[in-house]
Write a protein that holds these residues in place. Structure first.
Motif, PDB file in Angstrom:
ATOM      1  N   LEU A 123       0.862  -1.171   0.000  1.00  0.00           N
ATOM      2  CA  LEU A 123       0.000   0.000   0.000  1.00  0.00           C
ATOM      3  C   LEU A 123       0.903   1.226   0.000  1.00  0.00           C
ATOM      4  CD1 LEU A 123      -3.032   0.999   0.366  1.00  0.00           C
ATOM      5  CD2 LEU A 123      -2.365   1.407   2.729  1.00  0.00           C
ATOM      6  N   THR A 124       0.694   2.124  -0.974  1.00  0.00           N
ATOM      7  CA  THR A 124       1.503   3.334  -1.063  1.00  0.00           C
ATOM      8  C   THR A 124       0.599   4.559  -1.010  1.00  0.00           C
ATOM      9  OG1 THR A 124       1.453   3.337  -3.489  1.00  0.00           O
ATOM     10  CG2 THR A 124       3.311   2.227  -2.439  1.00  0.00           C
ATOM     11  N   ASP A 125       1.162   5.652  -0.512  1.00  0.00           N
ATOM     12  CA  ASP A 125       0.404   6.909  -0.529  1.00  0.00           C
ATOM     13  C   ASP A 125       0.549   7.566  -1.894  1.00  0.00           C
ATOM     14  OD1 ASP A 125       2.910   8.200  -0.556  1.00  0.00           O
ATOM     15  OD2 ASP A 125       2.769   8.872   1.524  1.00  0.00           O
ATOM     16  N   SER A 126      -0.020   8.748  -2.069  1.00  0.00           N
ATOM     17  CA  SER A 126      -0.016   9.399  -3.379  1.00  0.00           C
ATOM     18  C   SER A 126       1.367   9.850  -3.823  1.00  0.00           C
ATOM     19  CB  SER A 126      -0.983  10.589  -3.379  1.00  0.00           C
ATOM     20  OG  SER A 126      -0.590  11.524  -2.395  1.00  0.00           O
ATOM     21  N   CYS A 127       2.323   9.889  -2.892  1.00  0.00           N
ATOM     22  CA  CYS A 127       3.708  10.239  -3.249  1.00  0.00           C
ATOM     23  C   CYS A 127       4.550   9.001  -3.539  1.00  0.00           C
ATOM     24  CB  CYS A 127       4.353  11.040  -2.132  1.00  0.00           C
ATOM     25  SG  CYS A 127       3.608  12.650  -1.885  1.00  0.00           S
ATOM     26  N   GLY A 128       3.969   7.821  -3.392  1.00  0.00           N
ATOM     27  CA  GLY A 128       4.697   6.586  -3.643  1.00  0.00           C
ATOM     28  C   GLY A 128       5.377   5.996  -2.416  1.00  0.00           C
ATOM     29  N   SER A 145      -3.549   9.357   6.924  1.00  0.00           N
ATOM     30  CA  SER A 145      -4.133  10.641   6.531  1.00  0.00           C
ATOM     31  C   SER A 145      -5.203  10.413   5.474  1.00  0.00           C
ATOM     32  CB  SER A 145      -3.057  11.556   5.958  1.00  0.00           C
ATOM     33  OG  SER A 145      -2.065  11.805   6.913  1.00  0.00           O
ATOM     34  N   LYS A 146      -6.155  11.315   5.419  1.00  0.00           N
ATOM     35  CA  LYS A 146      -7.169  11.251   4.369  1.00  0.00           C
ATOM     36  C   LYS A 146      -6.480  11.425   3.026  1.00  0.00           C
ATOM     37  CE  LYS A 146     -10.829  13.155   7.214  1.00  0.00           C
ATOM     38  NZ  LYS A 146     -11.786  14.250   7.406  1.00  0.00           N
ATOM     39  N   GLY A 147      -6.896  10.623   2.042  1.00  0.00           N
ATOM     40  CA  GLY A 147      -6.308  10.769   0.722  1.00  0.00           C
ATOM     41  C   GLY A 147      -6.451   9.535  -0.142  1.00  0.00           C
ATOM     42  N   LEU A 148      -5.780   9.577  -1.283  1.00  0.00           N
ATOM     43  CA  LEU A 148      -5.804   8.503  -2.273  1.00  0.00           C
ATOM     44  C   LEU A 148      -4.592   7.603  -2.072  1.00  0.00           C
ATOM     45  CD1 LEU A 148      -7.233   7.428  -4.864  1.00  0.00           C
ATOM     46  CD2 LEU A 148      -5.671   8.891  -6.162  1.00  0.00           C
ATOM     47  N   TYR A 149      -4.812   6.293  -2.101  1.00  0.00           N
ATOM     48  CA  TYR A 149      -3.754   5.310  -1.886  1.00  0.00           C
ATOM     49  C   TYR A 149      -3.812   4.263  -2.999  1.00  0.00           C
ATOM     50  CZ  TYR A 149      -3.294   7.337   2.738  1.00  0.00           C
ATOM     51  OH  TYR A 149      -3.087   8.217   3.779  1.00  0.00           O
ATOM     52  N   SER A 150      -2.659   3.663  -3.282  1.00  0.00           N
ATOM     53  CA  SER A 150      -2.586   2.583  -4.263  1.00  0.00           C
ATOM     54  C   SER A 150      -2.389   1.265  -3.539  1.00  0.00           C
ATOM     55  CB  SER A 150      -1.413   2.790  -5.224  1.00  0.00           C
ATOM     56  OG  SER A 150      -1.645   3.887  -6.051  1.00  0.00           O
ATOM     57  N   CYS A 151      -3.238   0.303  -3.863  1.00  0.00           N
ATOM     58  CA  CYS A 151      -3.119  -1.061  -3.347  1.00  0.00           C
ATOM     59  C   CYS A 151      -2.534  -1.908  -4.467  1.00  0.00           C
ATOM     60  CB  CYS A 151      -4.480  -1.619  -2.949  1.00  0.00           C
ATOM     61  SG  CYS A 151      -5.302  -0.708  -1.644  1.00  0.00           S
ATOM     62  N   ASN A 152      -1.385  -2.507  -4.231  1.00  0.00           N
ATOM     63  CA  ASN A 152      -0.707  -3.301  -5.248  1.00  0.00           C
ATOM     64  C   ASN A 152      -0.533  -4.725  -4.750  1.00  0.00           C
ATOM     65  OD1 ASN A 152       0.232  -1.006  -7.102  1.00  0.00           O
ATOM     66  ND2 ASN A 152       0.926  -0.353  -5.092  1.00  0.00           N
ATOM     67  N   VAL A 153      -0.953  -5.682  -5.558  1.00  0.00           N
ATOM     68  CA  VAL A 153      -0.663  -7.085  -5.301  1.00  0.00           C
ATOM     69  C   VAL A 153       0.372  -7.493  -6.340  1.00  0.00           C
ATOM     70  CG1 VAL A 153      -1.570  -9.434  -5.249  1.00  0.00           C
ATOM     71  CG2 VAL A 153      -2.934  -7.544  -4.304  1.00  0.00           C
ATOM     72  N   ILE A 154       1.553  -7.872  -5.845  1.00  0.00           N
ATOM     73  CA  ILE A 154       2.677  -8.150  -6.730  1.00  0.00           C
ATOM     74  C   ILE A 154       2.977  -9.640  -6.727  1.00  0.00           C
ATOM     75  CG2 ILE A 154       5.110  -7.679  -7.181  1.00  0.00           C
ATOM     76  CD1 ILE A 154       4.621  -4.957  -5.811  1.00  0.00           C
ATOM     77  N   LEU A 155       2.970 -10.211  -7.924  1.00  0.00           N
ATOM     78  CA  LEU A 155       3.336 -11.605  -8.122  1.00  0.00           C
ATOM     79  C   LEU A 155       4.692 -11.647  -8.813  1.00  0.00           C
ATOM     80  CD1 LEU A 155      -0.075 -11.574  -9.015  1.00  0.00           C
ATOM     81  CD2 LEU A 155       0.503 -13.812  -8.116  1.00  0.00           C
ATOM     82  N   LYS A 156       5.138 -12.816  -9.145  1.00  0.00           N
ATOM     83  CA  LYS A 156       6.441 -12.966  -9.777  1.00  0.00           C
ATOM     84  C   LYS A 156       6.552 -12.181 -11.079  1.00  0.00           C
ATOM     85  CE  LYS A 156       7.257 -16.947 -11.535  1.00  0.00           C
ATOM     86  NZ  LYS A 156       7.579 -18.345 -11.786  1.00  0.00           N
ATOM     87  N   ASP A 157       5.496 -12.173 -11.879  1.00  0.00           N
ATOM     88  CA  ASP A 157       5.604 -11.557 -13.201  1.00  0.00           C
ATOM     89  C   ASP A 157       4.518 -10.520 -13.489  1.00  0.00           C
ATOM     90  OD1 ASP A 157       3.490 -13.290 -13.347  1.00  0.00           O
ATOM     91  OD2 ASP A 157       4.057 -14.145 -15.275  1.00  0.00           O
ATOM     92  N   ARG A 158       3.821 -10.061 -12.464  1.00  0.00           N
ATOM     93  CA  ARG A 158       2.772  -9.068 -12.716  1.00  0.00           C
ATOM     94  C   ARG A 158       2.475  -8.284 -11.452  1.00  0.00           C
ATOM     95  NH1 ARG A 158       0.299 -14.088 -12.889  1.00  0.00           N
ATOM     96  NH2 ARG A 158       0.740 -14.108 -15.083  1.00  0.00           N
ATOM     97  N   CYS A 159       1.834  -7.159 -11.666  1.00  0.00           N
ATOM     98  CA  CYS A 159       1.397  -6.299 -10.558  1.00  0.00           C
ATOM     99  C   CYS A 159      -0.037  -5.878 -10.840  1.00  0.00           C
ATOM    100  CB  CYS A 159       2.302  -5.081 -10.442  1.00  0.00           C
ATOM    101  SG  CYS A 159       1.791  -3.919  -9.160  1.00  0.00           S
ATOM    102  N   LEU A 160      -0.916  -6.149  -9.892  1.00  0.00           N
ATOM    103  CA  LEU A 160      -2.305  -5.728  -9.991  1.00  0.00           C
ATOM    104  C   LEU A 160      -2.506  -4.531  -9.069  1.00  0.00           C
ATOM    105  CD1 LEU A 160      -3.867  -9.282  -9.657  1.00  0.00           C
ATOM    106  CD2 LEU A 160      -3.390  -8.052 -11.764  1.00  0.00           C
TER     107      LEU A 160
END
Length: 184
Positions: free
Chosen positions: A134-139, A162-177
């Motif tokens: 999980l990353t914040d809007s600044c990475g 903090s309130k804001g937009l976040y990125s949820c990333n599921v990372i596998l061996k050869d892909r990122c969702l």
């Protein structure tokens, strides 16, 4: 991904021949371009090492290393007679456009928007381990957890964020969702 920002015709010649990141020359390096943006894969833990090669071996090179991602490193080059000083800024951030959706692997994040907790639900039977980031809007990486292939749901506490937009990333061996969520 690399982008050039600031080009100045400062001299008839540059005193820096190249700048390298982990031993690899910045593609398209131009001695009259003083600002570079470098995107690192999300979840990169090891900080990249910045080095520089002067045109003249008598040129003094001072490198301020990267302290964290996102962040910057700086290369300062001073000619042997001190008549020319060139300062290069290399800005590092996390790659945010990596999004390989595949029907074999998907996940849901709920609730969205979230206030206290989020639940990550893996929709299909996953055949391998994955990592949730999980990353914040600044990475900035706020959560980095391995998820076992036997778990279909996992909860994470977000009430302290903090309130804001976040990125949820599921990372596998050869892909990122990737999914975006809002914390309020």
């Amino acid at each position: 991904m690399l982008s050039h920002n600031h080009k100045v015709d400062s001299t008839d010649y540059g005193i820096v021949g190249s700048i390298q990141i982990n031993g690899e020359e910045i593609e398209g390096f131009d001695p009259d371009v003083f600002s570079y943006n470098i995107e690192m894969p999300t979840g990169t833990a090891e900080l990249p090492k910045v080095t520089a090669t002067p045109v003249d071996s008598r040129t003094f090179i001072n490198i301020t290393p990267l302290g964290d991602i996102p962040g910057s490193a700086q290369v300062e080059a001073i000619s042997c007679d001190s008549s020319i000083t060139q300062v290069y800024n290399i800005y590092f951030s996390f790659l945010t456009s990596l999004n390989y959706e595949n029907t074999d692997y998907s996940f849901q994040v709920y609730p969205n928007p979230a206030k206290d907790k989020i639940t990550i639900q893996l929709n299909n039977e996953w055949e391998e381990h994955c990592t949730f980031i999980l990353t914040d809007s600044c990475g900035k990486v706020l959560i980095n957890r391995d998820m076992k292939k036997t778990l279909n749901n996992i909860e994470f506490e977000v009430s302290g964020f903090s309130k804001g937009l976040y990125s949820c990333n599921v990372i596998l061996k050869d892909r990122c969702l990737t999914k975006k969520i809002i914390v309020w």
